[in-house]
Design a protein around this motif. Structure first.
Motif, PDB file in Angstrom:
ATOM      1  N   SER A  49      31.337 -23.068 -20.505  1.00 24.23           N
ATOM      2  CA  SER A  49      31.728 -23.296 -19.140  1.00 24.23           C
ATOM      3  C   SER A  49      31.136 -22.297 -18.116  1.00 24.23           C
ATOM      4  O   SER A  49      30.792 -21.222 -18.611  1.00 24.23           O
ATOM      5  CB  SER A  49      33.201 -23.329 -18.967  1.00 24.23           C
ATOM      6  N   PRO A  50      30.896 -22.724 -16.736  1.00 29.86           N
ATOM      7  CA  PRO A  50      30.239 -21.721 -15.824  1.00 29.86           C
ATOM      8  C   PRO A  50      30.956 -20.251 -16.040  1.00 29.86           C
ATOM      9  O   PRO A  50      32.182 -20.376 -15.946  1.00 29.86           O
ATOM     10  CB  PRO A  50      30.130 -22.276 -14.642  1.00 29.86           C
ATOM     11  N   THR A  51      30.190 -19.223 -16.065  1.00 25.52           N
ATOM     12  CA  THR A  51      30.761 -17.848 -15.778  1.00 25.52           C
ATOM     13  C   THR A  51      31.482 -17.690 -14.457  1.00 25.52           C
ATOM     14  O   THR A  51      30.669 -17.947 -13.406  1.00 25.52           O
ATOM     15  CB  THR A  51      29.368 -16.736 -16.337  1.00 25.52           C
ATOM     16  N   PRO A  52      32.540 -17.281 -14.440  1.00 22.58           N
ATOM     17  CA  PRO A  52      33.293 -16.881 -13.027  1.00 22.58           C
ATOM     18  C   PRO A  52      32.380 -15.886 -12.249  1.00 22.58           C
ATOM     19  O   PRO A  52      31.754 -15.006 -12.807  1.00 22.58           O
ATOM     20  CB  PRO A  52      34.488 -16.284 -13.574  1.00 22.58           C
ATOM     21  N   ARG A  53      32.224 -16.194 -10.993  1.00 22.20           N
ATOM     22  CA  ARG A  53      31.345 -15.169 -10.152  1.00 22.20           C
ATOM     23  C   ARG A  53      32.365 -15.016  -9.104  1.00 22.20           C
ATOM     24  O   ARG A  53      32.872 -15.711  -8.247  1.00 22.20           O
ATOM     25  CB  ARG A  53      30.521 -16.182  -9.749  1.00 22.20           C
ATOM     26  N   ILE A  54      32.460 -13.589  -8.729  1.00 21.70           N
ATOM     27  CA  ILE A  54      33.265 -12.860  -7.706  1.00 21.70           C
ATOM     28  C   ILE A  54      32.446 -12.202  -6.760  1.00 21.70           C
ATOM     29  O   ILE A  54      31.700 -11.519  -7.080  1.00 21.70           O
ATOM     30  CB  ILE A  54      34.399 -12.371  -8.358  1.00 21.70           C
ATOM     31  N   THR A  55      32.592 -12.277  -5.699  1.00 19.49           N
ATOM     32  CA  THR A  55      31.924 -11.547  -4.788  1.00 19.49           C
ATOM     33  C   THR A  55      32.830 -10.227  -4.108  1.00 19.49           C
ATOM     34  O   THR A  55      34.034 -10.453  -3.928  1.00 19.49           O
ATOM     35  CB  THR A  55      31.679 -12.396  -3.108  1.00 19.49           C
ATOM     36  N   LEU A  56      32.200  -9.257  -3.840  1.00 17.47           N
ATOM     37  CA  LEU A  56      32.766  -7.799  -3.611  1.00 17.47           C
ATOM     38  C   LEU A  56      32.082  -7.270  -2.285  1.00 17.47           C
ATOM     39  O   LEU A  56      30.987  -6.994  -2.371  1.00 17.47           O
ATOM     40  CB  LEU A  56      32.600  -7.036  -4.907  1.00 17.47           C
ATOM     41  N   ASP A  57      32.946  -7.370  -1.175  1.00 18.49           N
ATOM     42  CA  ASP A  57      32.399  -7.156   0.076  1.00 18.49           C
ATOM     43  C   ASP A  57      32.754  -5.740   0.278  1.00 18.49           C
ATOM     44  O   ASP A  57      33.851  -5.251   0.300  1.00 18.49           O
ATOM     45  CB  ASP A  57      33.083  -7.953   1.295  1.00 18.49           C
ATOM     46  N   LEU A  58      31.655  -4.698   0.346  1.00 14.90           N
ATOM     47  CA  LEU A  58      31.952  -3.328   0.762  1.00 14.90           C
ATOM     48  C   LEU A  58      31.598  -2.765   2.031  1.00 14.90           C
ATOM     49  O   LEU A  58      31.547  -1.708   2.404  1.00 14.90           O
ATOM     50  CB  LEU A  58      30.931  -2.398  -0.303  1.00 14.90           C
ATOM     51  N   LYS A  59      31.544  -3.671   2.880  1.00 12.23           N
ATOM     52  CA  LYS A  59      31.301  -3.550   4.425  1.00 12.23           C
ATOM     53  C   LYS A  59      32.264  -2.346   5.231  1.00 12.23           C
ATOM     54  O   LYS A  59      31.702  -1.440   5.717  1.00 12.23           O
ATOM     55  CB  LYS A  59      31.321  -4.490   5.181  1.00 12.23           C
ATOM     56  N   ASN A  60      33.529  -2.435   4.869  1.00 15.83           N
ATOM     57  CA  ASN A  60      34.288  -1.487   5.588  1.00 15.83           C
ATOM     58  C   ASN A  60      35.003  -0.637   4.393  1.00 15.83           C
ATOM     59  O   ASN A  60      36.137  -0.322   4.634  1.00 15.83           O
ATOM     60  CB  ASN A  60      35.505  -2.362   6.022  1.00 15.83           C
ATOM     61  N   ALA A  61      34.415  -0.339   3.260  1.00 16.60           N
ATOM     62  CA  ALA A  61      34.767   0.588   2.115  1.00 16.60           C
ATOM     63  C   ALA A  61      35.116   1.892   2.732  1.00 16.60           C
ATOM     64  O   ALA A  61      35.967   2.513   2.141  1.00 16.60           O
ATOM     65  CB  ALA A  61      34.111   0.540   1.207  1.00 16.60           C
ATOM     66  N   GLY A  62      34.237   2.479   3.610  1.00 15.89           N
ATOM     67  CA  GLY A  62      34.391   3.649   4.062  1.00 15.89           C
ATOM     68  C   GLY A  62      34.142   4.626   3.042  1.00 15.89           C
ATOM     69  O   GLY A  62      33.235   4.698   2.112  1.00 15.89           O
ATOM     70  N   ASP A  63      35.315   5.517   2.801  1.00 19.86           N
ATOM     71  CA  ASP A  63      35.268   6.737   1.624  1.00 19.86           C
ATOM     72  C   ASP A  63      36.188   6.185   0.778  1.00 19.86           C
ATOM     73  O   ASP A  63      36.680   7.025  -0.255  1.00 19.86           O
ATOM     74  CB  ASP A  63      35.517   7.907   2.159  1.00 19.86           C
ATOM     75  N   ALA A  64      36.265   4.822   0.500  1.00 17.00           N
ATOM     76  CA  ALA A  64      37.269   4.400  -0.591  1.00 17.00           C
ATOM     77  C   ALA A  64      36.296   3.568  -1.719  1.00 17.00           C
ATOM     78  O   ALA A  64      35.414   3.107  -1.411  1.00 17.00           O
ATOM     79  CB  ALA A  64      38.408   3.322  -0.189  1.00 17.00           C
ATOM     80  N   ALA A  65      36.750   3.712  -2.985  1.00 18.74           N
ATOM     81  CA  ALA A  65      35.945   3.134  -4.077  1.00 18.74           C
ATOM     82  C   ALA A  65      36.866   2.093  -4.578  1.00 18.74           C
ATOM     83  O   ALA A  65      38.311   2.314  -4.422  1.00 18.74           O
ATOM     84  CB  ALA A  65      35.556   4.234  -5.129  1.00 18.74           C
ATOM     85  N   VAL A  66      36.634   1.371  -5.728  1.00 22.52           N
ATOM     86  CA  VAL A  66      37.490   0.448  -6.231  1.00 22.52           C
ATOM     87  C   VAL A  66      36.728   0.523  -7.927  1.00 22.52           C
ATOM     88  O   VAL A  66      35.962   0.461  -8.322  1.00 22.52           O
ATOM     89  CB  VAL A  66      36.959  -1.064  -5.484  1.00 22.52           C
ATOM     90  N   LEU A  67      38.053   0.216  -8.562  1.00 18.64           N
ATOM     91  CA  LEU A  67      37.911   0.004  -9.985  1.00 18.64           C
ATOM     92  C   LEU A  67      38.463  -1.103 -10.357  1.00 18.64           C
ATOM     93  O   LEU A  67      39.444  -1.639 -10.120  1.00 18.64           O
ATOM     94  CB  LEU A  67      39.007   1.159 -10.652  1.00 18.64           C
ATOM     95  N   LEU A  68      37.584  -2.089 -10.843  1.00 16.34           N
ATOM     96  CA  LEU A  68      37.777  -3.484 -11.083  1.00 16.34           C
ATOM     97  C   LEU A  68      38.410  -3.405 -12.746  1.00 16.34           C
ATOM     98  O   LEU A  68      37.583  -3.178 -13.541  1.00 16.34           O
ATOM     99  CB  LEU A  68      36.455  -4.374 -10.913  1.00 16.34           C
ATOM    100  N   ILE A  69      39.424  -4.140 -12.955  1.00 13.93           N
ATOM    101  CA  ILE A  69      39.912  -4.238 -14.401  1.00 13.93           C
ATOM    102  C   ILE A  69      40.002  -5.801 -14.709  1.00 13.93           C
ATOM    103  O   ILE A  69      40.718  -6.287 -14.057  1.00 13.93           O
ATOM    104  CB  ILE A  69      40.980  -3.399 -14.582  1.00 13.93           C
ATOM    105  N   GLY A  70      39.103  -6.196 -15.663  1.00  8.57           N
ATOM    106  CA  GLY A  70      39.233  -7.748 -15.941  1.00  8.57           C
ATOM    107  C   GLY A  70      39.335  -8.120 -17.475  1.00  8.57           C
ATOM    108  O   GLY A  70      39.933  -7.223 -17.996  1.00  8.57           O
ATOM    109  N   GLU A  71      39.070  -9.254 -17.481  1.00  6.72           N
ATOM    110  CA  GLU A  71      39.308  -9.638 -18.934  1.00  6.72           C
ATOM    111  C   GLU A  71      38.233 -10.499 -19.506  1.00  6.72           C
ATOM    112  O   GLU A  71      37.688  -9.972 -20.559  1.00  6.72           O
ATOM    113  CB  GLU A  71      40.728 -10.768 -19.053  1.00  6.72           C
ATOM    114  N   GLY A  72      37.899 -11.375 -18.991  1.00  3.57           N
ATOM    115  CA  GLY A  72      36.892 -12.360 -19.443  1.00  3.57           C
ATOM    116  C   GLY A  72      35.504 -12.035 -18.856  1.00  3.57           C
ATOM    117  O   GLY A  72      35.376 -11.088 -17.865  1.00  3.57           O
ATOM    118  N   PRO A  73      34.246 -12.446 -19.357  1.00  6.21           N
ATOM    119  CA  PRO A  73      32.866 -12.525 -18.747  1.00  6.21           C
ATOM    120  C   PRO A  73      33.026 -12.622 -17.096  1.00  6.21           C
ATOM    121  O   PRO A  73      33.512 -13.778 -16.740  1.00  6.21           O
ATOM    122  CB  PRO A  73      32.009 -13.290 -19.550  1.00  6.21           C
ATOM    123  N   THR A  74      32.611 -12.015 -16.301  1.00  6.38           N
ATOM    124  CA  THR A  74      32.411 -12.199 -14.905  1.00  6.38           C
ATOM    125  C   THR A  74      31.218 -11.627 -14.255  1.00  6.38           C
ATOM    126  O   THR A  74      30.534 -10.484 -14.747  1.00  6.38           O
ATOM    127  CB  THR A  74      33.660 -11.252 -14.288  1.00  6.38           C
TER     128      THR A  74
END
Length: 297
Positions: free
Chosen positions: A129-154
């Motif tokens: 089946s098609p691989t899930p696609r997720i958009t990550l918007d960093l426009k207002n991230a400022g001095d913050a970072a993000v840790l993404l914890i997933g499960e399947g191919p993305t």
């Protein structure tokens, strides 16, 4: 000297010897010119490149060193992981590209002063089946970072990324993943079993509250990432994002396209030492943890 040569030449036997020597030298020169030259042929396979030298007497093969990224993928990726790229060779190129996007080890802490943990609550897509696609918007991230914890191919698609953003994104998941449009230095690091990094945590580890081993693995991963960013563990917040199509990062937290998300809990509460030190209720096994310095960069 000339008298000696003249004396040799004047003698019949001497002339025969000199003539024979001249013939031998001439024959040797002709043989060198006419000798068949070795034929070089390059044979490429998905896992190595071999240089074959065809010689009249023998054939010598000189295998080149295997590509480290291809070797890691070939020995670690599962058929489901090949949803990214389609085959081991293409997935190894994804690994190489991600590695080239990792920031210097000091940059995540220098450019970021907060780390939001996103638990991607989405079941892995079935093979084919098609691989899930997720958009990550960093426009207002400022001095913050993000840790993404997933499960399947993305596939992660970035939006509003600035080239000055360094170490803004970290990813850990057992399955393969790709990050599109990632400029150099954007990734703080990444860890995946599919890329040969050993055992990783997953969104399933967070959900398995009754398992001491899985909870310990999740909390150990969070502590390693907090150490990379040089942040107190008590300042890490955890967000649960169910089947997100887009994630927006701000200084204060995470939100999706549908509604702002409230923080699920603090990492300190999730990883209370009294919970982590409970006797294991799973089979005894060695939990391998790859330190951040061991990640491919």
């Amino acid at each position: 000297m000339f008298q000696s040569l003249s004396a040799i030449w004047s003698h019949p036997v001497g002339r025969v010897v000199v003539g024979a020597a001249a013939v031998l030298i001439l024959v040797s020169c002709i043989s060198v010119q006419l000798a068949p030259r070795p034929r070089v042929r390059v044979v490429a396979t998905p896992f190595s490149t071999t240089v074959e030298i065809d010689h009249p007497d023998a054939q010598q093969k000189r295998p080149s060193a295997p590509d480290p990224a291809l070797l890691a993928v070939a020995t670690s990726a599962t058929p489901a992981d090949l949803a990214i790229g389609g085959d081991a060779l293409s997935l190894s190129k994804v690994l190489g590209r991600l590695s080239a996007s990792v920031a210097a080890v000091s940059e995540p802490a220098r450019y970021n002063h907060a780390l939001h943990v996103a638990i991607i609550d989405a079941p892995p897509a079935p093979i084919g089946s098609p691989t899930p696609r997720i958009t990550l918007d960093l426009k207002n991230a400022g001095d913050a970072a993000v840790l993404l914890i997933g499960e399947g191919p993305t596939i992660w698609s970035l939006r509003n990324v600035d080239a000055s953003q360094k170490g803004k994104l970290a990813i850990e998941a057992p399955a393969s993943f790709d990050v599109e449009n990632a400029p150099a230095g954007l990734l703080a690091g990444f860890k995946s079993e599919a890329f040969g990094h050993g055992e990783t945590t997953s969104s399933g580890d967070y959900a398995a509250a009754a398992s001491a081993d899985r909870n310990r693995r999740f909390c150990s991963a969070l502590r390693r990432w907090a150490s990379l960013y040089r942040l107190p563990f008590t300042e890490l917040g955890i967000w649960i994002l169910k089947n997100p199509a887009e994630i927006k990062v701000s200084k204060n937290g995470l939100s999706t396209t549908d509604w702002p998300q409230s923080r699920a809990m603090d990492a300190q509460r999730k990883c209370d030492p009294r919970v982590e030190l409970r006797p294991s209720i799973e089979s005894n096994r060695n939990i391998r943890s790859v330190p951040l310095s061991g990640l491919l960069r």
